[in-house]
Write an enzyme that holds these catalytic residues in place. Structure first.
Site, PDB file in Angstrom:
ATOM      1  N   GLY A 233      18.360 -81.967  95.792  1.00 43.76           N
ATOM      2  CA  GLY A 233      18.956 -80.748  95.224  1.00 43.76           C
ATOM      3  C   GLY A 233      17.865 -79.796  94.749  1.00 43.76           C
ATOM      4  N   HIS A 234      16.900 -80.339  94.007  1.00 41.10           N
ATOM      5  CA  HIS A 234      15.773 -79.511  93.548  1.00 41.10           C
ATOM      6  C   HIS A 234      14.988 -78.977  94.751  1.00 41.10           C
ATOM      7  CE1 HIS A 234      16.065 -82.419  89.988  1.00 41.10           C
ATOM      8  NE2 HIS A 234      16.378 -81.233  89.475  1.00 41.10           N
TER       9      HIS A 234
ATOM     10  N   GLY B 115      20.982 -74.128  90.436  1.00 43.58           N
ATOM     11  CA  GLY B 115      21.950 -74.820  91.273  1.00 43.58           C
ATOM     12  C   GLY B 115      23.374 -74.548  90.833  1.00 43.58           C
TER      13      GLY B 115
ATOM     14  N   MET C 196      14.049 -80.165  85.247  1.00 46.03           N
ATOM     15  CA  MET C 196      13.627 -81.173  84.269  1.00 46.03           C
ATOM     16  C   MET C 196      12.977 -82.344  84.982  1.00 46.03           C
ATOM     17  SD  MET C 196      16.373 -80.960  81.217  1.00 46.03           S
ATOM     18  CE  MET C 196      17.707 -81.818  81.991  1.00 46.03           C
ATOM     19  N   GLY C 197      12.543 -82.124  86.209  1.00 44.60           N
ATOM     20  CA  GLY C 197      11.815 -83.159  86.939  1.00 44.60           C
ATOM     21  C   GLY C 197      12.726 -84.205  87.547  1.00 44.60           C
TER      22      GLY C 197
ATOM     23  N   SER D 284      19.502 -86.118  88.856  1.00 47.34           N
ATOM     24  CA  SER D 284      18.419 -86.984  88.388  1.00 47.34           C
ATOM     25  C   SER D 284      18.987 -88.204  87.682  1.00 47.34           C
ATOM     26  CB  SER D 284      17.505 -86.230  87.419  1.00 47.34           C
ATOM     27  OG  SER D 284      17.019 -85.067  88.045  1.00 47.34           O
ATOM     28  N   ARG D 285      20.208 -88.045  87.153  1.00 49.26           N
ATOM     29  CA  ARG D 285      20.797 -89.157  86.388  1.00 49.26           C
ATOM     30  C   ARG D 285      21.403 -90.225  87.295  1.00 49.26           C
ATOM     31  NH1 ARG D 285      21.934 -84.679  82.904  1.00 49.26           N
ATOM     32  NH2 ARG D 285      21.248 -85.072  80.752  1.00 49.26           N
TER      33      ARG D 285
ATOM     34  N   LEU E 147      12.556 -85.113  90.604  1.00 49.28           N
ATOM     35  CA  LEU E 147      13.004 -84.241  91.694  1.00 49.28           C
ATOM     36  C   LEU E 147      13.759 -85.012  92.771  1.00 49.28           C
ATOM     37  CD1 LEU E 147       9.879 -81.914  92.190  1.00 49.28           C
ATOM     38  CD2 LEU E 147      11.891 -81.576  90.724  1.00 49.28           C
TER      39      LEU E 147
HETATM   40  P1  AMP Z   1      17.742 -80.224  86.333  1.00 45.48           P
HETATM   41  O1  AMP Z   1      16.410 -80.773  86.679  1.00 45.48           O
HETATM   42  O2  AMP Z   1      18.839 -81.208  86.423  1.00 45.48           O
HETATM   43  O3  AMP Z   1      17.738 -79.429  85.062  1.00 45.48           O
HETATM   44  O4  AMP Z   1      18.075 -79.170  87.484  1.00 45.48           O
HETATM   45  C1  AMP Z   1      17.212 -78.134  87.772  1.00 45.48           C
HETATM   46  C2  AMP Z   1      17.912 -77.181  88.684  1.00 45.48           C
HETATM   47  O5  AMP Z   1      18.296 -77.867  89.869  1.00 45.48           O
HETATM   48  C3  AMP Z   1      19.186 -76.618  88.074  1.00 45.48           C
HETATM   49  O6  AMP Z   1      19.296 -75.259  88.418  1.00 45.48           O
HETATM   50  C4  AMP Z   1      20.244 -77.435  88.733  1.00 45.48           C
HETATM   51  O7  AMP Z   1      21.482 -76.781  88.819  1.00 45.48           O
HETATM   52  C5  AMP Z   1      19.655 -77.658  90.101  1.00 45.48           C
HETATM   53  N1  AMP Z   1      20.253 -78.827  90.729  1.00 45.48           N
HETATM   54  C6  AMP Z   1      20.344 -80.064  90.215  1.00 45.48           C
HETATM   55  N2  AMP Z   1      21.012 -80.857  91.064  1.00 45.48           N
HETATM   56  C7  AMP Z   1      21.345 -80.118  92.121  1.00 45.48           C
HETATM   57  C8  AMP Z   1      22.028 -80.344  93.323  1.00 45.48           C
HETATM   58  N3  AMP Z   1      22.551 -81.541  93.599  1.00 45.48           N
HETATM   59  N4  AMP Z   1      22.193 -79.338  94.186  1.00 45.48           N
HETATM   60  C9  AMP Z   1      21.694 -78.115  93.902  1.00 45.48           C
HETATM   61  N5  AMP Z   1      21.028 -77.832  92.793  1.00 45.48           N
HETATM   62  C10 AMP Z   1      20.859 -78.804  91.905  1.00 45.48           C
END
Ligand code: AMP
Length: 568
Positions: free
Chosen positions: A323-324, A436, A317-318, A475-476, A320
């Site tokens: 983790g991303h 993730g 969801m951007g 991201s939060r 970045l």
């Molecule tokens: P999001 O943008 O939050 O929807 O995350 C996109 C992808 O990145 C999802 O598969 C998350 O699980 C992964 N993700 C987000 N934060 C982390 C993190 N700290 N470590 C590993 N993967 C992550």
């Protein structure tokens, strides 16, 4: 028998005492080569054999049974007719064929030979057209093979041998080299005719390319794909799609094949500055610009030429963060091509305020993605994913979508996730998609989704990436006040304490109690804190068996954070 060699001249017959049985002497020495078949090759061979000094008869029709003076009957008939034509020949002479594809077994029980000139013949090929060309030769025994060599060298050809088991591969290579080339040139002609230009202008170019290939091999490759000029390749593709749509699948396949060739070339040339190591994906970082697409059509068009390559997909969801980027790093390591999607999916937000406040950092995301070597950056708007007429929902049922995140964010949350993930997987059709462990329940839901719907993709789980102090990257996190940022550390502290208690063999209940004490110390009131079986996200009771996860969610002001730790 005669020994075939480059210096052998017709007439230099030599008797070989080691031959398994008497070998017929060739041609004009003691008998005749009878040529059967009045097609192009038969018509070229008869005068060619004659002018090389062989005694030759024919070309005979396909019903030819042989004559007493024949030492070799050479069948120049279509492949499918070889076996039947050979059965008509009275036992005695060596029976030969001129096919590259047909096994020698087809002329059994005769002893036999085959001579396959690596050449294409037309009605006006001169008898001298055989001089200097290579010919694959074979024989049912060593003596027969020597006879085949003798005839080939007598005709001025350059014989080489191919094992019977290698025939299909050998012949396929000749078909690609000759027949497919005609197909290719015809395709080029079809396209250039749409411009009103005579296809004859292509001939010197095609000849030069072929000659260059002969001298330099794949190094002779020039043009936009070799240069990595994706914009030009894209414009070519659009032109082909508009002018000669039937040629598009072939065009796409050739783009993919050419890209592989360029890659393999740069792999064997370590001096190429765009490659730095075996782990690096050659098509991306530094070698060609990232393609930014916003619509499903553009996305499909961007990926179409790469369908023969492995595609890794990272949905996000951007906003970045590291983790991303870890997901992207894994995707790049495992695949030829990486697609990143950036889509803040309204369907999975139960709280409109959370959706509105979700960070959007488009320019920074693009820069991160480009640095990470993303090949295709897909950033659709909501109406691209959910056009006005959109009504579909992909929904799983059961505890994995109803408990914890499902319960606290509402059942619509995971339905939103599974709907958008299904759509993205169908659009991109990746070989692997990366999720993730940070969102443990979502990961499990996606695994169940692709299993239930038989979606052909490997779901790769990537461990949670944390700040140096242990806070899971999210991201939060940027929305946390300094005070909440400090308190949020309690999440990982609590999870770590829970795992320590698990490692002491404690029950799920005491693991949770241990973790809860730490949350209390940080004044965190969890939305949930539980040990769950990873498979179904049902709460574990007693000593956890199998893979279990300690999960937690809590609000920090308006910002909801989740985290987990795997117990095993
Ligand atoms: P999001 O943008 O939050 O929807 O995350 C996109 C992808 O990145 C999802 O598969 C998350 O699980 C992964 N993700 C987000 N934060 C982390 C993190 N700290 N470590 C590993 N993967 C992550």
């Amino acid at each position: 028998m005669t020994q075939g060699s480059g210096t052998q001249q017709p007439g230099d017959a030599v008797v070989d005492p080691t031959a398994p049985e008497p070998v017929p002497a060739v041609g004009h020495r003691t008998g005749t080569i009878a040529v059967v078949g009045r097609g192009r090759l038969g018509s070229v061979l008869v005068p060619a054999l004659g002018s090389a000094g062989f005694t030759v008869s024919g070309p005979h029709g396909r019903g030819y049974a042989g004559q007493a003076e024949d030492t070799v009957v050479l069948l120049c008939v279509p492949d499918a007719a070889i076996a039947s034509a050979s059965r008509l020949i009275t036992e005695g002479p060596l029976v030969g064929h001129c096919s590259g594809a047909t096994a020698l077994a087809s002329i059994a029980p005769h002893r036999g030979i085959s001579i396959h000139p690596v050449m294409t013949f037309t009605a006006d090929t001169a008898p001298t057209g055989l001089v200097g060309i290579p010919a694959a030769v074979a024989g049912t025994d060593a003596a027969a093979l020597d006879t085949a060599r003798d005839i080939a060298t007598g005709l001025g050809m350059r014989p080489f041998t191919v094992a019977e088991s290698d025939r299909p591969a050998y012949h396929a290579a000749t078909a690609i080299a000759a027949n497919f080339l005609v197909t290719l040139e015809s395709a080029a002609a079809e396209l250039i005719r749409t411009v009103g230009v005579d296809p004859a202008v292509l001939l010197p170019l095609a000849r030069a390319a072929l000659e260059n290939w002969g001298r330099q091999g794949a190094d002779a490759l020039t043009g936009p794909i070799a240069r990595g000029d994706q914009a030009v390749v894209d414009s070519h593709r659009q032109a082909v799609a508009a002018r000669t749509p039937d040629l598009l699948p072939m065009f796409d396949t050739l783009v993919g094949a050419t890209e592989r060739l360029v890659r393999s070339q740069s792999e064997v040339q370590p001096q190429n500055p765009t490659r730095s190591g075996p782990d690096e994906i050659p098509s991306s970082a530094g070698t060609r610009p990232m393609l930014v697409v916003n619509t499903v059509n553009d996305l499909r068009r961007a990926l179409a030429p790469h369908r023969t390559r492995s595609i890794g997909f990272v949905p996000t969801m951007g906003a970045l963060h590291q983790g991303h980027l870890e997901l992207l790093r894994r995707a790049k390591h495992d695949n030829d091509l990486v697609v990143l999607s950036i889509f803040v999916n309204p369907a999975q937000f139960n709280d409109p305020a959370d959706l509105a406040a979700y960070p959007r950092t488009d320019a920074a995301d693009r820069a991160h993605a480009e640095t990470a070597g993303v090949d295709v950056y897909f950033a659709p708007t909501a109406d691209v994913i959910y056009p006005p007429a959109f009504t579909a929902t992909v929904a799983l049922a059961g505890p994995i979508v109803e408990t914890f995140e499902g319960a606290h964010r509402g059942s619509g949350h995971f339905h939103g996730v599974t709907t958008v993930v299904t759509k993205l997987l169908l659009m991109i059709r990746p070989d692997r998609a990366y999720f993730g462990q940070k969102d443990a329940q979502q990961l499990r839901v996606v695994e169940a989704l692709v299993a239930d719907l038989d979606i052909e993709v490997e779901i790769v789980a990537v461990p949670t990436v944390r700040e140096p102090d242990g806070l899971a990257m999210s991201s939060r996190n940027v929305r946390l006040t300094p005070e909440n940022r400090s308190r949020a550390l309690g999440l990982h502290q609590a999870l770590s304490a829970g795992r320590a208690s698990y490692e002491l063999g404690e029950t799920a209940e005491s693991i949770v109690a241990t973790a809860k004490r730490i949350l209390d110390e940080y004044s965190i009131t969890p939305e949930y804190l539980a040990v769950v079986n990873e498979d179904d996200f049902c709460e574990a009771v007693g000593t956890p068996s199998g893979r279990a996860v300690l999960i937690v969610a809590a609000l920090f002001g308006n910002t909801r954070l989740i985290d987990n730790i795997v117990l095993q």
